[in-house]
Design an enzyme around this catalytic site. Structure first.
Site, PDB file in Angstrom:
ATOM      1  N   HIS A 173      -8.204  33.403   7.336  1.00 53.27           N
ATOM      2  CA  HIS A 173      -8.924  34.668   7.138  1.00 53.27           C
ATOM      3  C   HIS A 173     -10.206  34.737   7.978  1.00 53.27           C
ATOM      4  CE1 HIS A 173      -9.321  37.961   3.840  1.00 53.27           C
ATOM      5  NE2 HIS A 173      -9.821  38.378   4.971  1.00 53.27           N
ATOM      6  N   ASP A 177       0.016  43.916   4.228  1.00 47.86           N
ATOM      7  CA  ASP A 177      -1.051  42.952   4.526  1.00 47.86           C
ATOM      8  C   ASP A 177      -1.862  42.676   3.263  1.00 47.86           C
ATOM      9  OD1 ASP A 177      -2.889  41.747   6.832  1.00 47.86           O
ATOM     10  OD2 ASP A 177      -4.211  42.721   5.386  1.00 47.86           O
ATOM     11  N   LYS A 234      -3.348  35.627   3.731  1.00 47.28           N
ATOM     12  CA  LYS A 234      -4.392  34.885   4.467  1.00 47.28           C
ATOM     13  C   LYS A 234      -4.972  33.763   3.624  1.00 47.28           C
ATOM     14  CE  LYS A 234      -5.619  39.413   6.374  1.00 47.28           C
ATOM     15  NZ  LYS A 234      -5.489  40.333   5.231  1.00 47.28           N
ATOM     16  N   TYR A 243      -8.039  38.887  -1.858  1.00 49.61           N
ATOM     17  CA  TYR A 243      -7.939  40.248  -2.411  1.00 49.61           C
ATOM     18  C   TYR A 243      -7.561  40.243  -3.900  1.00 49.61           C
ATOM     19  CZ  TYR A 243      -7.530  41.587   2.564  1.00 49.61           C
ATOM     20  OH  TYR A 243      -7.714  41.749   3.915  1.00 49.61           O
TER      21      TYR A 243
END
Ligand SMILES: NC(=O)c1ccc[n+]([C@@H]2O[C@H](COP(=O)([O-])OP(=O)(O)OC[C@H]3O[C@@H](n4cnc5c(N)ncnc54)[C@H](OP(=O)(O)O)[C@@H]3O)[C@@H](O)[C@H]2O)c1
Length: 285
Positions: free
Chosen positions: A111, A48, A78, A53
């Site tokens: 997200h 994931d 996402k 990120y």
């Protein structure tokens, strides 16, 4: 079943998602790459990540250097909060694929709904287009409340395969789980171990862990599984990465599951996805 045989949930025609995956926030650089490669070597088949990120490139490197065939791994990423709307979504999707070094995704999530922008329905239609084109096998959302989900389905007719939400025994979100179940949406838990809450040290969890000769983390992850949830625990420690997948060869009794479920505090999650730019102040996660 061996300790690391990951069960899967069906989330669409010919699409199965592993129940346990590796979370990769806030791993960066070679730490992210090493964690992904190591997790795959231990039997993980779900990873994931998210554009927010800033580690998709390293996650992609970890996938490739693991030697595990692409078709055996389930990759989720996402769409970031500043990329809602059709054109931005298409660009963000291409960018994520290019960072990951992949030609398709297994699951693409919105997200956060970011209701202040009022674009999540248009964004969702765009994800449906990408799925129809075969560029992503399944589409879903994250941090959506039932009201947001209802609107998506009413306006597009397309039901998200997954809603990834903050969920752990202290905040078990029974009403949302029930809504998802009634509507055929798989609930996936982020922050499944309740980091920073003291959950891992609570008497109920440590007592059950002692009784099963398991760690508190394993007991909590087993609780997610027995509730029919998917979970994406993050660890950068090889030892904990390995133990977090060793949760398929023991079973909690009904009374143990009830005792863990009863830890719910009744409080709502700290990040309210109805706030402007949903997810403040940890919007990057
Ligand atoms: N959709 C969203 O908005 C959203 C938001 C947040 C997170 N996520 C996703 O969900 C993933 C997990 O969430 P999270 O990282 O917040 O929480 P988490 O996975 O529940 O907890 C991670 C923390 O627990 C520690 N840990 C891991 N396994 C452990 C074990 N067996 N025993 C004791 N401690 C353990 C980790 O430290 P060590 O690394 O030292 O083991 C880390 O500090 C993220 O990585 C990300 O992929 C999604």
């Amino acid at each position: 079943m061996t300790a690391t045989t990951n069960t899967t949930y069906p989330i669409g025609k010919d699409v199965e998602i592993p129940a346990i995956g590796l979370g990769t926030w806030p791993l960066k650089g070679h730490v992210a790459e090493d964690a992904v490669r190591y997790a795959l070597s231990q039997g993980y088949r779900l990873v994931d990540t998210a554009s927010a990120y800033e580690n998709e490139r390293e996650v992609g490197r970890g996938l490739r250097s693991s030697g595990v065939p692409r078709s055996d791994v389930f990759v989720t990423t996402k769409l970031g909060n500043s990329h809602h709307g059709r054109e931005e979504t298409l660009r963000a999707f291409d960018r994520s694929l290019s960072e990951l070094g992949l030609d398709h995704l297994d699951l693409y999530l919105i997200h956060w709904p970011v209701p202040a922008l009022d674009l999540y329905v248009e964004t969702w239609r765009t994800l449906a287009e990408l799925q129809q084109e075969g560029r992503v096998r399944a589409i879903g959302v994250s941090n959506f409340k039932p009201a947001h989900l209802r609107r998506l389905v009413e306006e597009t007719g397309v039901v998200p395969a997954v809603n990834q939400i903050e969920l752990n025994p202290l905040t078990n979100r029974a009403a949302e789980r029930e809504y998802h179940q009634e509507n055929g949406i798989l609930t996936q838990s982020w922050s499944p171990l309740g980091p920073g809450t003291g959950l891992l040290d609570s008497e109920v969890i440590t007592g059950i862990a002692r009784a099963h000769h398991r760690t508190p983390g394993q007991v909590i992850l087993r609780w997610h599984l027995q509730l029919g949830l998917s979970a994406t625990p993050k660890s950068a420690s090889p030892e904990r990465i390995t133990q977090n997948l060793q949760v398929f060869d023991f079973t909690l009794s009904d009374s143990e599951v009830h005792a863990i479920t009863a830890l719910d505090t009744g409080e709502t999650v700290p990040m309210d996805s109805d706030l402007p730019l949903g997810g403040m102040p940890r919007q990057n996660t």
